[in-house]
Structures are given as C-alpha cells and as structure tokens.
Design a protein around this motif. Structure first.
Motif, mmCIF file in Angstrom:
data_model
loop_
_atom_site.group_PDB
_atom_site.id
_atom_site.type_symbol
_atom_site.label_atom_id
_atom_site.label_comp_id
_atom_site.label_asym_id
_atom_site.label_seq_id
_atom_site.Cartn_x
_atom_site.Cartn_y
_atom_site.Cartn_z
ATOM 1 N N LEU A 141 3.774 -4.289 9.006
ATOM 2 C CA LEU A 141 4.575 -4.682 7.851
ATOM 3 C C LEU A 141 6.001 -4.914 8.331
ATOM 4 N N ILE A 142 6.555 -6.100 8.025
ATOM 5 C CA ILE A 142 7.901 -6.414 8.513
ATOM 6 C C ILE A 142 8.883 -6.683 7.379
ATOM 7 N N GLY A 143 8.399 -6.798 6.138
ATOM 8 C CA GLY A 143 9.302 -7.094 5.038
ATOM 9 C C GLY A 143 8.591 -7.115 3.701
ATOM 10 N N GLU A 187 0.846 -1.190 0.000
ATOM 11 C CA GLU A 187 0.000 0.000 0.000
ATOM 12 C C GLU A 187 0.884 1.243 0.000
ATOM 13 N N THR A 188 0.333 2.357 -0.414
ATOM 14 C CA THR A 188 1.054 3.634 -0.370
ATOM 15 C C THR A 188 1.482 3.950 1.056
ATOM 16 N N SER A 189 0.658 3.578 2.024
ATOM 17 C CA SER A 189 0.964 3.843 3.434
ATOM 18 C C SER A 189 2.183 3.060 3.930
ATOM 19 N N ASP A 190 2.682 2.111 3.151
ATOM 20 C CA ASP A 190 3.866 1.345 3.536
ATOM 21 C C ASP A 190 5.163 2.105 3.254
ATOM 22 N N ALA A 191 5.071 3.257 2.606
ATOM 23 C CA ALA A 191 6.258 3.998 2.177
ATOM 24 C C ALA A 191 7.203 4.333 3.328
ATOM 25 N N GLU A 192 6.663 4.708 4.480
ATOM 26 C CA GLU A 192 7.523 5.087 5.608
ATOM 27 C C GLU A 192 8.404 3.919 6.053
#
Length: 176
Positions: free
Chosen positions: A71-73, A13-18
């Motif tokens: 999210l871990i990887g 997701e876009t929110s995973d960018a950080e």
C-alpha cells in the motif's frame, strides 16, 4: 479492483492501519493536507475497522504498487451527487519512495475513469495548495484545469496561510 501498469486501486483493509498511522504522522507527507489532531495507532485501527462501505457519495480506495503489493497511498471521490454528476477527489502518496515514477498520475487516471465510466460523473473537482507544485503538475498532466483561486484559506504546519486552487476535469479532458 482497478489495475494499471504501476498501481492497483482496492478497498482499504483494517491491516492498512499501520501504514495510515505512519503517513498521517509524517510531517513531509502531511505538509499540504488538512490533518486532524494526533491519533494513536489504536484510534486509526478502530477507524479502519468502523469504516463505512464505499457508496456512490464516498468511494475510498487504497493505492497499491502492482510490483510489490505494498500500500503506497489513498485516493477517494467524495461528496458525489447523481443530481449534479459532480464529485471531489483527494489523493496522497504516503510512501515517499513512490513520489516519482508516475504512481500518483496513474492512480488519478484510474480513479477519474472509474468516476466517469462507472459513477457516470460529469465533473471531478479538487482543491490544491498553490505552493504544492508537485501535485499541481500531476493534476495538469491528467487534464485538470485551474478554475479559481481561494486566497489564504489553508494554514500550513509552518503557521503560514497559503492560497488554494480549485481545479476540475470534464470527461473529454481526461488525458491518457
């Protein structure tokens, strides 16, 4: 989504960018990866926003902890071709507190099962730096075997050159 006891594989997701930004700038996480030049958080966000949909030739999934939802990887199957039934796998666990405990092993098994069962692959291959013993241990545990060695083809962040192993897995070799 592909779910096991420890991890869930899901679309990024876009929110995973950080998280991705933090991992690609962590020298310990990126020690054995080919990293491009430094990127800003905005550049990583833009890349996430513009990411193409998953296709047969390239499936990229986030690895999420089942218990925390964090999210871990990231794991992917790339360069898949139906004509050859072959794809290459890449994986990294970015959250260092999840480097032990079976998260990477389970993510590998889930993705390989997906490749064999859904994508109808015959062979999954990967490249690993010879000195990355932690990763090699996981790959062997899943059933991958070393096919060959490419000499001094990876340049580490320390400036030294390292050998890499080509490893592969056929469907009947997948170890549960």
């Amino acid at each position: 989504m592909l779910t096991g006891k420890l991890v869930r594989l899901r679309a990024l997701e876009t929110s995973d960018a950080e998280s991705l930004y933090r991992w690609i700038h962590d020298p310990e996480v990126g020690q054995w990866m080919n990293n491009s030049h430094p990127r800003s958080l905005d550049q990583v966000r833009k890349r996430c926003e513009e990411r193409t949909v998953n296709t047969y030739s390239h499936v990229v999934l986030g690895i999420e902890s089942v218990t925390s939802g964090e999210l871990i990887g990231v794991i992917d199957l790339r360069d898949a071709e139906p004509e050859t039934g072959r794809a290459e796998l890449d994986i990294y666990i970015g959250e260092k507190d999840h480097w032990n405990g079976g998260y990477g092993t389970e993510a590998m098994r889930l993705m390989c099962r997906y490749g064999f069962n859904v994508m109808r692959l015959h062979l999954i291959a990967l490249w690993v730096v010879a000195d990355n013993e932690r990763a090699r241990h996981v790959y062997r545990k899943v059933g991958f075997v070393e096919d060959g060695r490419h000499r001094e083809c990876f340049r580490g962040s320390d400036g030294k050159y390292y050998d890499m192993y080509l490893m592969s897995l056929l469907e009947p070799e997948l170890v549960d």
